[in-house]
Structure formats: C-alpha cells, structure tokens
Motif scaffolding. Structure first.
Motif, PDB file in Angstrom:
ATOM      1  N   SER A 225      -2.596   8.385   6.693  1.00 15.10           N
ATOM      2  CA  SER A 225      -1.612   8.885   5.491  1.00 15.10           C
ATOM      3  C   SER A 225      -2.502   9.964   4.921  1.00 15.10           C
ATOM      4  O   SER A 225      -3.356  10.415   5.519  1.00 15.10           O
ATOM      5  CB  SER A 225      -1.745   7.766   4.153  1.00 15.10           C
ATOM      6  N   ARG A 226      -1.918  10.557   3.798  1.00  9.21           N
ATOM      7  CA  ARG A 226      -2.677  11.614   3.301  1.00  9.21           C
ATOM      8  C   ARG A 226      -4.158  11.534   2.777  1.00  9.21           C
ATOM      9  O   ARG A 226      -5.080  12.226   2.797  1.00  9.21           O
ATOM     10  CB  ARG A 226      -1.775  12.175   2.113  1.00  9.21           C
TER      11      ARG A 226
ATOM     12  N   ILE B 242      -0.087  -0.268   3.417  1.00  7.74           N
ATOM     13  CA  ILE B 242       1.317   0.484   3.076  1.00  7.74           C
ATOM     14  C   ILE B 242       2.336  -0.326   3.470  1.00  7.74           C
ATOM     15  O   ILE B 242       3.345  -0.336   2.851  1.00  7.74           O
ATOM     16  CB  ILE B 242       1.213   1.968   3.424  1.00  7.74           C
TER      17      ILE B 242
ATOM     18  N   GLN C 218       0.563  -0.809  -1.933  1.00  9.71           N
ATOM     19  CA  GLN C 218       0.409   0.165  -3.090  1.00  9.71           C
ATOM     20  C   GLN C 218       1.096  -0.054  -4.173  1.00  9.71           C
ATOM     21  O   GLN C 218       1.091   0.936  -5.015  1.00  9.71           O
ATOM     22  CB  GLN C 218       0.432   1.403  -2.116  1.00  9.71           C
ATOM     23  N   LYS C 219       1.978  -0.922  -4.051  1.00 11.46           N
ATOM     24  CA  LYS C 219       2.898  -1.162  -5.332  1.00 11.46           C
ATOM     25  C   LYS C 219       2.454  -2.417  -5.929  1.00 11.46           C
ATOM     26  O   LYS C 219       3.444  -2.839  -6.716  1.00 11.46           O
ATOM     27  CB  LYS C 219       4.459  -1.210  -4.748  1.00 11.46           C
TER      28      LYS C 219
ATOM     29  N   GLY D 231       1.764   4.585  -7.208  1.00 11.85           N
ATOM     30  CA  GLY D 231       1.718   3.852  -6.023  1.00 11.85           C
ATOM     31  C   GLY D 231       1.658   4.520  -4.796  1.00 11.85           C
ATOM     32  O   GLY D 231       2.122   4.049  -3.776  1.00 11.85           O
ATOM     33  N   LYS D 232       0.761   5.557  -4.779  1.00 10.98           N
ATOM     34  CA  LYS D 232       0.537   6.425  -3.621  1.00 10.98           C
ATOM     35  C   LYS D 232      -0.744   6.595  -3.451  1.00 10.98           C
ATOM     36  O   LYS D 232      -1.622   6.545  -4.210  1.00 10.98           O
ATOM     37  CB  LYS D 232       1.267   7.856  -3.800  1.00 10.98           C
ATOM     38  N   VAL D 233      -1.190   6.814  -2.213  1.00  8.04           N
ATOM     39  CA  VAL D 233      -2.620   7.105  -1.554  1.00  8.04           C
ATOM     40  C   VAL D 233      -2.526   8.587  -1.190  1.00  8.04           C
ATOM     41  O   VAL D 233      -1.624   9.081  -0.697  1.00  8.04           O
ATOM     42  CB  VAL D 233      -3.295   6.337  -0.639  1.00  8.04           C
ATOM     43  N   PRO D 234      -3.967   9.236  -1.283  1.00 10.08           N
ATOM     44  CA  PRO D 234      -4.887   8.773  -2.017  1.00 10.08           C
ATOM     45  C   PRO D 234      -5.324   8.836  -3.366  1.00 10.08           C
ATOM     46  O   PRO D 234      -4.467   9.427  -4.137  1.00 10.08           O
ATOM     47  CB  PRO D 234      -6.153   9.730  -1.262  1.00 10.08           C
TER      48      PRO D 234
ATOM     49  N   GLU E 213      -4.166  13.002  -6.306  1.00  5.62           N
ATOM     50  CA  GLU E 213      -3.522  14.214  -5.793  1.00  5.62           C
ATOM     51  C   GLU E 213      -4.413  14.707  -4.698  1.00  5.62           C
ATOM     52  O   GLU E 213      -5.837  15.118  -5.079  1.00  5.62           O
ATOM     53  CB  GLU E 213      -3.080  15.125  -6.988  1.00  5.62           C
ATOM     54  N   SER E 214      -4.112  14.663  -3.470  1.00  8.22           N
ATOM     55  CA  SER E 214      -5.094  15.030  -2.605  1.00  8.22           C
ATOM     56  C   SER E 214      -5.874  16.198  -2.705  1.00  8.22           C
ATOM     57  O   SER E 214      -7.120  16.217  -2.388  1.00  8.22           O
ATOM     58  CB  SER E 214      -4.080  15.289  -1.140  1.00  8.22           C
TER      59      SER E 214
HETATM   60  N1  GSH Z   1       1.213  14.465  -4.002  1.00 11.29           N
HETATM   61  C1  GSH Z   1       0.540  13.311  -3.147  1.00 11.29           C
HETATM   62  C2  GSH Z   1       1.320  12.581  -2.427  1.00 11.29           C
HETATM   63  C3  GSH Z   1       0.904  11.118  -1.914  1.00 11.29           C
HETATM   64  C4  GSH Z   1       1.536  10.535  -0.825  1.00 11.29           C
HETATM   65  O1  GSH Z   1       2.705  10.686  -0.762  1.00 11.29           O
HETATM   66  N2  GSH Z   1       1.127   9.698  -0.279  1.00 11.29           N
HETATM   67  C5  GSH Z   1       2.079   8.820   0.740  1.00 11.29           C
HETATM   68  C6  GSH Z   1       1.184   8.480   1.825  1.00 11.29           C
HETATM   69  S1  GSH Z   1       1.039   9.795   2.916  1.00 11.29           S
HETATM   70  C7  GSH Z   1       1.960   7.173   0.074  1.00 11.29           C
HETATM   71  O2  GSH Z   1       1.054   6.784  -0.634  1.00 11.29           O
HETATM   72  N3  GSH Z   1       3.345   6.761   0.149  1.00 11.29           N
HETATM   73  C8  GSH Z   1       3.417   5.442   0.107  1.00 11.29           C
HETATM   74  C9  GSH Z   1       4.692   5.103  -0.951  1.00 11.29           C
HETATM   75  O3  GSH Z   1       4.913   5.989  -1.483  1.00 11.29           O
HETATM   76  O4  GSH Z   1       5.061   4.040  -1.156  1.00 11.29           O
HETATM   77  C10 GSH Z   1      -0.856  13.830  -2.788  1.00 11.29           C
HETATM   78  O5  GSH Z   1      -1.143  14.923  -2.315  1.00 11.29           O
HETATM   79  O6  GSH Z   1      -2.008  12.863  -2.936  1.00 11.29           O
END
Ligand code: GSH
Length: 211
Positions: free
Chosen positions: A14-15, A37, A42-43, A54-57, A68-69
């Motif tokens: 993932s990111r 995931i 993540q949720k 609900g996103k990583v990192p 935000e990465s």
């Molecule tokens: N803008 C955010 C984007 C983060 C993102 O989209 N992460 C994805 C993984 S690559 C994620 O957690 N997706 C799971 C989801 O949305 O349920 C960043 O750069 O950190």
C-alpha cells in the motif's frame, strides 16, 4: 533525534510501504501496527479514531497523529536528519525538495487518478494542467541525474521510487526507460528488498485470513 515512540499504521503493498522503507532508511526506531486491508481492518472503530478516512499510512508520534504519506515523509525526514537523506533548511536543495514532494501529492497523484478513472478536467481548471504535462515534467527532471534532486539520494527518492515502481506495474504511467531505470535504482536498495520479502509473507497471511 526524538525519544517519543513512533508507530506506523501500515498495510503491506500500500502507500504505507514507502513509509516503511523510509523508516528503515532513516534508521528510525519504530513499531508497526499492521492492518489487514483485505479484511477491512482499516475501517474498524479503533483505527478510524486514528485516521477518520480509514486509510494508511498514518503515523503516531507520542501524542501526535499524522496522516498523508507526503506529510509523514517530510516529518520523518526532518526528525532524522543524521541519516543524511534530508535537505534541511539552509541546504540549497531544500526548495526543490519541498517542490517535488508537494508535486507528488498535489499534481502527480491527482493526474494519475483522473487518467485511470477517465476524468479529463480542463487544463486551466485542474490543479496540475494535463496528465501529459505532469509526465513530461517528471521525465525531464529524472533525466538530469540519478536522483530527483541530483547525484545524491534523498527522502524524495524513497517516495518517488516506490510510487513509480507501482505506477509502472499498474500501467498508470508510460513505460519509459527514464522511469523504469529510476524505479529500479531506488528499489534495488536493501531497505526495499527487505520490505518486499516481508510484504510477500504478510500479504499471503492477510489473503488467507480474509478468505
Ligand atoms: N492521500 C493518502 C492516500 C492514502 C490511501 O489511499 N491509502 C490506501 C492504500 S494505498 C488505503 O488505505 N486504502 C484503503 C481504503 O480506502 O479502504 C496518502 O497519501 O496517505
């Protein structure tokens, strides 16, 4: 160096992968909070309290939480300057460093996402101009030197190298030698090799657990 505990909220492939490689490159002591995931961990309410998207990192540092990465990469780079990967204030590369890091989040990612989902905004109204302009600007910069800011690798390359490798794999950018060679140069580093090996294991575990 900071003494407060760092925890990376992370999922394999993932990111958050670039962030994990960066922590390794910086020699930053940290813990991982590994999220599956595929099983939508993540949720969970516990994780949504950390990152409501609900996103990583995400990164916890003492009481501070960052998402935000790019913000996380800039923060970590400044926290561990002794690793020699951060153009700190006063370094003549600092402006270009900030420029290419922010360009990644503000122009490159939106341009790719718009392209992938068939959205073509008018060039004068989009934040990045056109997809082709973004690609040409990046290709032009990477053709100048082995790394995005010149002869020496920086935090910016850990981010861009990981991302270009992903973008090439998913055919989200044109397959050009300038991109391929750069991504290969960065991801040949031991930090990435360690990461890929561990992620293959983790991802297989997650797939089995989510099935
Ligand atoms: N803008 C955010 C984007 C983060 C993102 O989209 N992460 C994805 C993984 S690559 C994620 O957690 N997706 C799971 C989801 O949305 O349920 C960043 O750069 O950190």
């Amino acid at each position: 160096m900071s003494t407060e505990k760092l925890t990376l909220h992370y999922a394999p492939r993932s990111r958050a992968s670039a962030t994990r490689a960066l922590l390794d490159e910086l020699g930053a002591p940290h813990e991982l909070n590994v999220l599956n995931i595929r099983a939508r961990e993540q949720k969970s309410p516990a994780y949504l309290a950390i990152n409501p998207f609900g996103k990583v990192p995400a990164l916890s540092h003492g009481d501070a939480v960052l998402t935000e990465s790019i913000a996380i990469a800039l923060y970590l780079g400044d926290l561990f300057p002794a690793a020699g990967l951060t153009p700190m204030p006063g370094d003549p590369r600092r402006g270009a460093y900030l420029r290419w890091m922010v360009f990644y989040a503000a122009s490159f990612e939106p341009a790719l996402s718009d392209r992938m989902y068939g959205h073509v905004p008018p060039a004068n109204e989009s934040s990045y101009g056109t997809f082709d302009q973004v690609i040409e600007a990046l290709a032009d910069q990477l053709a100048r030197a082995p790394y995005i800011l010149g002869e020496d690798i920086t935090v910016a390359d850990i981010q861009w190298g990981a991302s270009l490798q992903w973008a090439l794999e998913f055919k989200a950018i044109p397959d050009r030698p300038v991109f391929r060679d750069y991504a290969a140069r960065v991801t040949a580093r031991p930090s990435f090799q360690r990461l890929f090996e561990d992620e293959a294991r983790l991802d297989a575990e997650h797939e089995a657990a989510a099935a």
